[in-house]
Enzyme design. Structure first.
Site, short mmCIF file in Angstrom:
data_model
loop_
_atom_site.label_atom_id
_atom_site.label_comp_id
_atom_site.label_asym_id
_atom_site.label_seq_id
_atom_site.Cartn_x
_atom_site.Cartn_y
_atom_site.Cartn_z
N CYS A 152 0.74 -1.06 -0.06
CA CYS A 152 -0.06 -0.07 -0.21
C CYS A 152 0.95 1.30 -0.03
O CYS A 152 0.42 2.35 -0.45
CB CYS A 152 -0.96 -0.12 1.19
SG CYS A 152 -1.71 -1.60 1.55
N HIS B 157 -9.00 3.09 -2.04
CA HIS B 157 -7.47 2.44 -1.76
C HIS B 157 -7.09 1.63 -2.97
O HIS B 157 -6.93 0.59 -2.65
CB HIS B 157 -7.46 2.03 -0.47
CG HIS B 157 -6.09 1.60 -0.07
ND1 HIS B 157 -5.02 2.15 -0.59
CD2 HIS B 157 -5.82 0.82 0.85
CE1 HIS B 157 -3.87 1.64 -0.17
NE2 HIS B 157 -4.26 0.82 0.84
#
Lengths: 384, 135
Positions: A84, A333
């Site tokens: 991420c 995301h």
């Protein structure tokens, strides 16, 4: 800290629930915007760094095909991955390439088309984000590991599900005015608290949504920035750190150690303290992650992060506005794109181009981007 | 080979610490200790990161331990759907932290951070070997 490496262009695609195009076309949306923003052409780019979490890619070695589609041959290109936080890891490498003098201009392209794989495949990959020998055999997933941090923080400091719901309410207020966000609907505290439990104590609205998206950040040397950019934003500090992936290796679960260490490094390099930050983008993949970020970044003492949200101090007009673009919770995301999107928001804030999301007079901004459940931590401080 | 017998669903079979599974079969949870510098590891490791030795011995982990944190999972990755809901937990046994699940029979209302737990090896419904935390 001398102002010798700059960001001269930023771009981001809209973040989508399911993008109806290829990864190349998705990447191009962010690339086009960043190149137009910088006012340069492909020949000005010395190298490109492509960032994604490869388990979601059907394309093997995507940097090659994306550099081709962006028209960036024959310049060098390569991939950087830290789940991420991939695109801020890419940005760290871009900074080093420019600072070393190896290249004058480096482009960082982060992307993820999470819908590229089926939801069954996604469910299958979900369990393998932890140690596959010692954690995955118990049925782990990222929300559960963050939920364990929430339970630990609740027990240690008395924070509550309501505090987490307040963070989501703030997120939706700004997500509603961010036209590139996936989630545009405002929620009330009651809505957030009434949502079904995903993995206790985290409920549906404590979790961000999977998304498809791309981001692009163009980094340049001082001379190049002064030559071609009217509004460069300068690197002031960079910090990066890691912690054990297995939870058994952590000192505790009520803090994110890698974020704290990365922040300390970034503040030291910039020669500033947390009080000097005017606006911050933090990695709120879950509401608890934003609360832990307040404490890791020194915006609040350990255990006191809840006071910031209870007093509204992380809204625009508060002591330290955080995620006033909606954050990951509202934007969505798309793993490899997220860090670059956070950087874009801070760059726009420092140029006073953030529109309804603008923090008046913001001069110094911070990006906190975390890979895995507190495994890889990147903190970047930018200034006018 | 051998490690594929560990856990509801195993993702890997080959490791030098596969004897871990043989100990589970005998009813024991064990970690490794470096014979050279004495550093203890759980999960067990074949190599010592502190002194680079690969001479390890097995030590037994026993209760009582203290619950560091937990979550009751309401959904699961592929291969674990039948087990939902289950409670994932991290428990500290005198400085050795162990990740696993709580025994199903412990009522949710009785679970709290700081509670005392023991660890016990078990055979799962699909015949796989594992361990769980019990009161």
């Amino acid at each position: 800290m001398p102002k010798d490496v700059a960001i001269i262009g930023v771009g981001q695609s809209t973040f989508y629930r399911g993008y109806q195009g290829s990864i190349k076309e998705l990447a191009f949306e962010a690339f086009r915007e960043a190149m137009q923003d910088a006012g340069i052409g492909a020949a000005d780019i010395g190298a490109s760094i492509v960032c994604s979490a490869p388990e979601y890619d059907s394309q093997r070695s995507p940097s090659g095909i994306i550099a081709e589609y962006l028209g960036l041959n024959p310049q060098p290109t390569f991939a950087i991955e830290s789940v991420c936080s991939a695109s801020t890891s890419g940005l760290r490498a871009a900074y080093a390439l420019v600072k070393s003098g190896l290249h004058d201009v480096v482009l960082v392209l982060g992307f993820q088309k999470m819908s590229e794989i089926s939801s069954a495949d996604s469910q299958e990959r979900m369990g393998r984000g932890a140690d596959i020998m010692w954690e995955s055999p118990f049925g782990t997933m990222m929300p559960a590991c963050y939920a364990m941090h929430a339970s630990a923080h609740f027990a240690k400091y008395g924070s509550t599900e309501k505090d987490l719901a307040m963070i989501r309410v703030k997120s939706t207020k700004y997500g509603a005015i961010n036209e590139k966000a996936v989630y545009r609907k405002e929620l009330t505290l009651e809505d957030a608290l009434a949502a079904p439990v995903v993995t206790s104590p985290l409920k549906k609205f404590d979790c961000c949504a999977n998304a498809d998206g791309a981001s692009c950040v163009i980094v340049a040397s001082k001379d190049k920035a002064k030559e071609i950019s009217k509004k460069p934003v300068w690197f002031m500090g960079l910090g990066a750190a890691t912690a054990s992936m297995t939870l058994t290796g952590r000192d505790n679960l009520y803090a994110i150690a890698c974020a704290k260490k990365a922040a300390q490094e970034a503040y030291a390099m910039a020669g500033i303290s947390p009080q000097d930050i005017d606006v911050a983008e933090v990695h709120d993949c879950f509401t608890i992650a934003e609360l832990l970020a307040y404490e890791a970044l020194g915006f609040a003492e350990p255990g006191k992060g809840v006071e910031l949200i209870r007093d509204g101090q992380t809204y625009i007009g508060g002591k330290i506005p955080v995620n006033v673009d909606g954050g990951l919770l509202s934007k969505g995301h798309p793993i490899g794109a997220t860090g670059g999107s956070q950087v874009r928001t801070i760059v726009m804030q420092l140029r006073e181009e953030a529109g309804a999301m603008q923090v008046p007079g913001a001069e110094i901004g911070l990006v906190h981007n975390i890979g895995g459940v507190g495994v890889y931590g990147n903190v970047i401080i930018l200034g006018r | 080979m051998g490690f594929e017998k560990f856990g509801r669903r195993s993702f890997t079979s080959q490791t030098k610490v596969a004897p871990f599974v043989d100990y589970l079969e005998k009813g024991e949870l064990r970690g490794t200790r470096c014979k050279s510098c004495g550093k203890q590891y759980f999960p067990p490791r074949a190599d010592c990161a502190a002194c680079l030795s690969n001479e390890m011995e097995w030590y037994k982990i026993e209760g009582p331990g203290t619950l560091i944190s937990f979550t009751r999972a309401g959904f699961a990755p592929t291969g674990f759907e039948e087990d939902v809901p289950y409670t994932l937990a991290l428990v500290d046994f005198n400085g050795t932290k162990v990740f696993g699940r709580l025994e199903k029979d412990i009522p949710e209302a009785e679970v709290s951070v700081g509670m005392q737990l023991k660890v016990t090896p078990c055979t799962l419904s699909n015949g796989q070997l594992s361990y769980e935390f019990v009161k």
